[in-house]
Design a protein around this motif. Structure first.
Motif, PDB file in Angstrom:
ATOM      1  N   ALA A 107       0.318  -1.631  -0.140  1.00  0.00           N
ATOM      2  CA  ALA A 107       0.018   0.162   0.015  1.00  0.00           C
ATOM      3  C   ALA A 107       0.387   1.045   0.098  1.00  0.00           C
ATOM      4  N   GLY A 108       2.571   1.367   0.259  1.00  0.00           N
ATOM      5  CA  GLY A 108       3.228   1.956   0.141  1.00  0.00           C
ATOM      6  C   GLY A 108       3.059   3.067   1.453  1.00  0.00           C
ATOM      7  N   VAL A 109       2.299   2.333   2.782  1.00  0.00           N
ATOM      8  CA  VAL A 109       2.842   3.094   4.466  1.00  0.00           C
ATOM      9  C   VAL A 109       2.787   2.738   4.495  1.00  0.00           C
ATOM     10  N   ASN A 110       3.507   3.597   5.972  1.00  0.00           N
ATOM     11  CA  ASN A 110       4.116   3.139   7.271  1.00  0.00           C
ATOM     12  C   ASN A 110       2.951   1.948   8.243  1.00  0.00           C
ATOM     13  N   LYS A 111       4.212   0.341   8.440  1.00  0.00           N
ATOM     14  CA  LYS A 111       3.300  -0.605   8.867  1.00  0.00           C
ATOM     15  C   LYS A 111       2.605   0.196  10.160  1.00  0.00           C
ATOM     16  N   THR A 112       3.077   1.380  11.059  1.00  0.00           N
ATOM     17  CA  THR A 112       2.566   1.713  12.107  1.00  0.00           C
ATOM     18  C   THR A 112       1.545   2.050  11.733  1.00  0.00           C
ATOM     19  N   THR A 113       1.099   2.839  10.478  1.00  0.00           N
ATOM     20  CA  THR A 113      -0.500   3.461   9.785  1.00  0.00           C
ATOM     21  C   THR A 113      -1.425   2.791  10.504  1.00  0.00           C
ATOM     22  N   ILE A 114      -1.011   1.111   9.701  1.00  0.00           N
ATOM     23  CA  ILE A 114      -1.908   0.325  10.050  1.00  0.00           C
ATOM     24  C   ILE A 114      -2.057  -0.222  11.056  1.00  0.00           C
ATOM     25  N   TYR A 115      -1.015  -0.600  12.318  1.00  0.00           N
ATOM     26  CA  TYR A 115      -1.087  -0.843  13.632  1.00  0.00           C
ATOM     27  C   TYR A 115      -2.392   0.239  14.214  1.00  0.00           C
ATOM     28  N   ARG A 116      -1.860   1.074  13.877  1.00  0.00           N
ATOM     29  CA  ARG A 116      -2.548   2.954  14.275  1.00  0.00           C
ATOM     30  C   ARG A 116      -4.317   2.377  14.531  1.00  0.00           C
ATOM     31  N   ARG A 117      -4.388   2.726  13.419  1.00  0.00           N
ATOM     32  CA  ARG A 117      -5.545   2.126  12.812  1.00  0.00           C
ATOM     33  C   ARG A 117      -6.745   0.922  12.973  1.00  0.00           C
ATOM     34  N   TRP A 118      -6.012   0.229  12.532  1.00  0.00           N
ATOM     35  CA  TRP A 118      -7.238  -0.669  12.350  1.00  0.00           C
ATOM     36  C   TRP A 118      -6.506  -1.682  13.760  1.00  0.00           C
ATOM     37  N   GLY A 119      -5.491  -2.181  14.077  1.00  0.00           N
ATOM     38  CA  GLY A 119      -5.226  -2.600  15.855  1.00  0.00           C
ATOM     39  C   GLY A 119      -4.598  -3.917  15.229  1.00  0.00           C
ATOM     40  N   THR A 120      -5.201  -5.141  14.782  1.00  0.00           N
ATOM     41  CA  THR A 120      -4.383  -6.370  13.930  1.00  0.00           C
ATOM     42  C   THR A 120      -4.515  -6.498  12.852  1.00  0.00           C
ATOM     43  N   LYS A 121      -4.152  -7.624  12.690  1.00  0.00           N
ATOM     44  CA  LYS A 121      -4.668  -8.686  11.036  1.00  0.00           C
ATOM     45  C   LYS A 121      -6.250  -8.543  11.135  1.00  0.00           C
ATOM     46  N   VAL A 122      -6.485  -9.420  12.402  1.00  0.00           N
ATOM     47  CA  VAL A 122      -7.782  -9.372  12.246  1.00  0.00           C
ATOM     48  C   VAL A 122      -9.003  -8.177  11.797  1.00  0.00           C
ATOM     49  N   GLY A 123      -8.391  -6.767  12.515  1.00  0.00           N
ATOM     50  CA  GLY A 123      -9.507  -5.892  12.606  1.00  0.00           C
ATOM     51  C   GLY A 123      -9.050  -5.114  10.688  1.00  0.00           C
TER      52      GLY A 123
END
Lengths: 212, 212
Positions: free
Chosen positions: A57-73
């Motif tokens: 997606a060309g985004v930082n991994k922490t961005t994903i964790y911050r917004r959606w929490g986990t793989k499940v999220g």
């Protein structure tokens, strides 16, 4: 404000999206959903890694964790966004027609690679995917609520007895389809779907269990 | 030879087993089957490692590879040895009774931890377990052959029309049970099994599809 485009218009051009408040957020969200679905299609749910989604997606991994929490999220969000708008099955005028329509709709969904990968790998409840159970509960509950209308219509038409339980009948018709496809590994051809519909038509006329 | 015990007597005492030709081979085989089942119960199929089975059985890993080839070969052997002797369902005198008996038999099997672990993890066909498809084909084919007798008896009794397809009806009755347990994560209570039996009873009377 008068010249503002309607909220539901898509902006494929990044600059246009960035010009609006929330434009970048929405763009990141779409990129992450696309990347999640691409990864699901390629490697399935079990092997899906959040950092591979981030890289794609060309985004930082922490961005994903911050917004959606986990793989499940993350997967829940993608599933709800892309498969959440459930449409009630079309009224064909007969229960038989509606049943065949429903079965064909399910079959169509299972032809989408990422949906099939998710159903095969994450649909069956194992000790390893207990973090998904809540998502699965929400998924089936929403699906059954929308599809159950088929049996409500049949009761109204006088094709099925009053007191018919749509949830039970949806299990009776969905179960063999998933068993055939997922456990037996056999194709879902028209003939099989029609035989299932006829079987369900007769089975449903058994009606609710006798009291006592 | 006259004093030889019958072949089917079990020898829990290792020395007794070793005194016979083939005793050690049989003993290793039993130890490996026990260890495979214990590992399946604990970690499931996906996480099962041949060296953990070897360590638990007290044999060399190469012994297992030499005799059974791979993890699939090992699990196949354990499954066939311990679940391969399928008994035809008892004749209760009615199709309804036979259906309830069959459903309760399946439920009983799923209460055995290693059987449940194997069904949950290895039953659904994924890209990751393609090496198991052949085993699954053999498993379902054997199971259906034995259980199909229920519907053959019903045709003989006049409860179902001639031309009834036992394989199709077994899918119709097994599918919802596995869907309910595996995909919806719901309990298999008596009430549910009886409703399934009644549904199948009526559905089966739909008979084979009309020609043309």
């Amino acid at each position: 404000m008068a010249g503002e485009p309607p909220q539901d218009v898509q902006h494929p051009h990044a600059d246009a999206a960035m010009a609006r408040p929330g434009g970048r957020t929405a763009r990141v969200r779409e990129a992450v959903i696309d990347a999640t679905i691409a990864e699901l299609s390629e490697v399935g749910y079990a092997a899906l890694r959040v950092d591979a989604v981030a890289a794609r997606a060309g985004v930082n991994k922490t961005t994903i964790y911050r917004r959606w929490g986990t793989k499940v999220g993350l997967v829940s969000m993608a599933l709800i966004e892309r498969r959440g708008r459930l449409v009630p099955p079309a009224d064909t005028g007969t229960l038989r027609g509606d049943l065949i329509g429903l079965l064909k709709e399910i079959r169509l969904g299972l032809k989408v690679p990422w949906v099939a990968a998710l159903q095969r790998e994450a649909g069956p409840r194992t000790a390893a995917n207990a973090d998904l159970y809540e998502l699965l509960d929400r998924f089936w509950s929403a699906r059954f609520k929308v599809s159950g209308v088929i049996f409500e219509r049949a009761v109204e038409r006088g094709e099925l007895p009053a007191g018919t339980d749509p949830g039970f009948l949806l299990e009776m018709i969905s179960g063999p389809l998933y068993f055939h496809w997922l456990m037996l590994g056999r194709p879902l051809d028209d003939d099989f779907l029609e035989r299932m519909a006829d079987f369900t038509l007769h089975g449903a006329q058994a009606g609710p269990p006798a009291a006592g």
